[in-house]
Design an enzyme around this catalytic site. Structure first.
Site, PDB file in Angstrom:
ATOM      1  N   LYS A 256      65.380 -19.320  14.168  1.00 40.55           N
ATOM      2  CA  LYS A 256      66.068 -20.342  12.840  1.00 40.55           C
ATOM      3  C   LYS A 256      67.505 -19.858  12.660  1.00 40.55           C
ATOM      4  O   LYS A 256      67.444 -18.752  12.804  1.00 40.55           O
ATOM      5  CB  LYS A 256      65.226 -19.940  11.488  1.00 40.55           C
TER       6      LYS A 256
ATOM      7  N   SER B 177      62.307 -25.604   4.698  1.00 41.09           N
ATOM      8  CA  SER B 177      63.532 -25.751   5.391  1.00 41.09           C
ATOM      9  C   SER B 177      63.424 -25.530   6.899  1.00 41.09           C
ATOM     10  O   SER B 177      64.592 -26.068   7.668  1.00 41.09           O
ATOM     11  CB  SER B 177      64.627 -24.612   4.729  1.00 41.09           C
TER      12      SER B 177
ATOM     13  N   SER C 146      59.473 -22.433   2.909  1.00 48.80           N
ATOM     14  CA  SER C 146      59.938 -22.879   4.102  1.00 48.80           C
ATOM     15  C   SER C 146      59.455 -22.654   5.486  1.00 48.80           C
ATOM     16  O   SER C 146      59.783 -23.161   6.574  1.00 48.80           O
ATOM     17  CB  SER C 146      61.369 -22.520   4.064  1.00 48.80           C
TER      18      SER C 146
END
Length: 500
Positions: A80, A155, A179
């Protein structure tokens, strides 16, 4: 070699270590897949082909010389874009950090490197991890591989989507209010928020420091456990790090036995606003666990419904503090500096240009909550609610081994559907937020498909702090028990959707 992309991460590790296939072949297959799928998925912000293949060749050389490496050596993983990685951009999905190349590795990144894993690149995300759909990225949204008109959650939608599209067998995410787990739920993958403090936050660009926690993402429970073992551990560089051994998570995932376990169903996390299909798949899972010998009982956690409101005061307050550093003087984008502007004017212009709408909304909300005259009424009160949520968990875990609920109230919604309705967007994290406030461990795994839209549905398991192994014991057993009910794991369902 196309079939390599459909293998589990643990299987790939076995194939590479036994020299039935090379790490370079595995890496190349995934880079080829990324090239073929990115035009429709947009899971990656940066693809690190040269460095990834170099790592794979080094792994192959080491294995050919007889060196003993770890179980995931040579296996690809996606990172990420909130974790620093030297030599690669770390943007956090924001124009504020566009083209920033960090001078140091996050501890999590270093764990992957030390385990000889092949880092494929950096995945897309909501800007500074603020969002539940990955639509807030300054570089465009990511699409859900099950239906590209729908969101992949957020997210960390990029990490979840690259798994669901077979661009990577493993990925890393961060979970502040859901997330990792919410994207896992809507993409048919597995995601875990470890106990707060058991995976280092050093080099994770902070959103809300008391809530952020790195965690593993995979397509199976066992794969996710294997990655969790790689990244867990004490880190003196993180002041919140806990020096505690979690035990063998992979062994827990392989137990496939819940007989005698006490499983609590959270009464407050299934009601109005929940899709009937989500509730139906959840109840099926509870029935399956009960039939396997688990004692399933209803548990009341009466303050959980207040967690959402408390979170959206605590989190923006910490956002306001953490993002103050991006002021064009020390970090981040700098615009409007023509020599005639004051420092305050440059700061204002730079922050206006660098931050997106959702980030600005949360900074303003948090600054207000922390302001003189309002601190006790808002931030202080929210922290009191946080304590009550923690007490609910403590009381519940006195009578049950784990708690369970749907991961998110609905299946994936359409891109653009909630973009102008922040309250509706925030509701996606209704079930996941309590575990972030309390700091305990939680997992999402697939529990079936909606009969209405064919989209994946996730189920959440919550365990006491430092009892992360319970997530994998229950999750591994449930994953195996559900395979016959809905035609196999999410992996098989996704392969069946692939064009012939």
């Amino acid at each position: 070699m196309d079939s390599l992309i459909y293998q589990s991460a643990t299987k790939l590790g076995q194939l590479i270590s036994s020299r039935q296939v090379t790490s370079e072949e595995v890496a190349q297959a995934h880079f080829d897949r990324i090239e073929a799928k990115e035009h429709e998925i947009h899971a990656f912000l940066h693809v690190d082909t040269t460095r990834g293949l170099d790592t794979a060749r080094r792994v192959d050389a080491a294995l050919d010389s007889g060196e003993k490496l770890g179980p995931l050596a040579g296996v690809p993983v996606a990172l990420k874009d909130v974790f620093t990685y030297t030599g690669a951009p770390t943007t956090c999905g924001s124009k504020m950090l566009e083209n920033w190349i960090p001078p140091y590795d996050a501890t999590i990144t270093r764990c992957l490197i030390d385990a000889d894993m092949v880092i494929l690149g950096k995945t897309n995300m909501d800007e500074f991890a603020m969002g539940s759909s990955t639509e807030n990225s300054a570089f465009g949204p990511t699409c859900n591989p099950w239906d590209t008109t729908k969101v992949p959650g957020g997210s960390g939608g990029g990490s979840a989507a690259c798994l669901a599209s077979f661009e990577a067998p493993l990925a890393l995410g961060s979970d502040t209010g859901g997330s990792i787990r919410q994207p896992a739920a809507v993409t048919g993958t597995v995601g875990v928020k470890p106990t707060y403090g058991t995976c280092s936050r050093y080099g994770l660009v902070a959103m809300a420091s008391s809530l952020d926690q790195p965690g593993p993402c995979g397509r199976t429970v066992e794969d996710t456990a294997a990655l969790h073992e790689v990244i867990a551990g004490y880190d003196p560089l993180d002041s919140t790090s806990i020096n505690h051994e979690l035990g063998s998570l992979v062994e827990a995932a392989r137990m496939l036995d819940v007989a005698g376990m006490k499983i609590g169903v959270v009464k407050e996390l299934s009601g109005a606003g929940y899709s009937p299909q989500v509730l139906a798949r959840f109840q099926e899972s509870m029935d399956v666990l009960s039939n396997a010998g688990a004692d399933v009982i209803e548990v009341s956690c009466k303050h959980f419904p207040t967690a959402l409101g408390a979170y959206y005061l605590i989190m923006p307050s910490e956002v306001s503090s953490n993002l103050a550093r991006f002021d064009a003087m020390r970090y981040g984008l700098r615009v409007g500096d023509d020599g005639n502007q004051s420092a305050e004017q440059v700061m204002r212009s730079s922050r206006a240009a660098g931050f997106g709408r959702e980030v600005k909304r949360r900074i303003i909300l948090g600054t207000y909550a922390l302001s003189s005259g309002y601190y006790d009424a808002y931030y202080g009160s929210a922290q009191k609610v946080r304590t009550l949520v923690m007490e609910d968990f403590t009381k519940a875990f006195e009578s049950v081994d784990v708690l369970m609920s749907p991961t998110t109230p609905t299946t994936a919604f359409a891109i653009g559907e909630r973009v102008d309705d922040p309250i509706a967007m925030y509701m996606a994290d209704l079930c996941t937020i309590p575990s972030n406030l309390a700091g305990n461990a939680a997992m999402s795994l697939p529990c079936g498909l909606s009969q209405e839209d064919g989209m994946p549905i996730g189920i959440q398991i919550m365990a006491p702090a430092l009892c992360d192994d319970r997530l994998y014991r229950v999750g591994g057993a449930l994953e195996a028990l559900l395979q016959e009910r809905w035609g196999g794991p999410a992996l098989a369902q996704l392969i069946a959707k692939e064009p012939s």
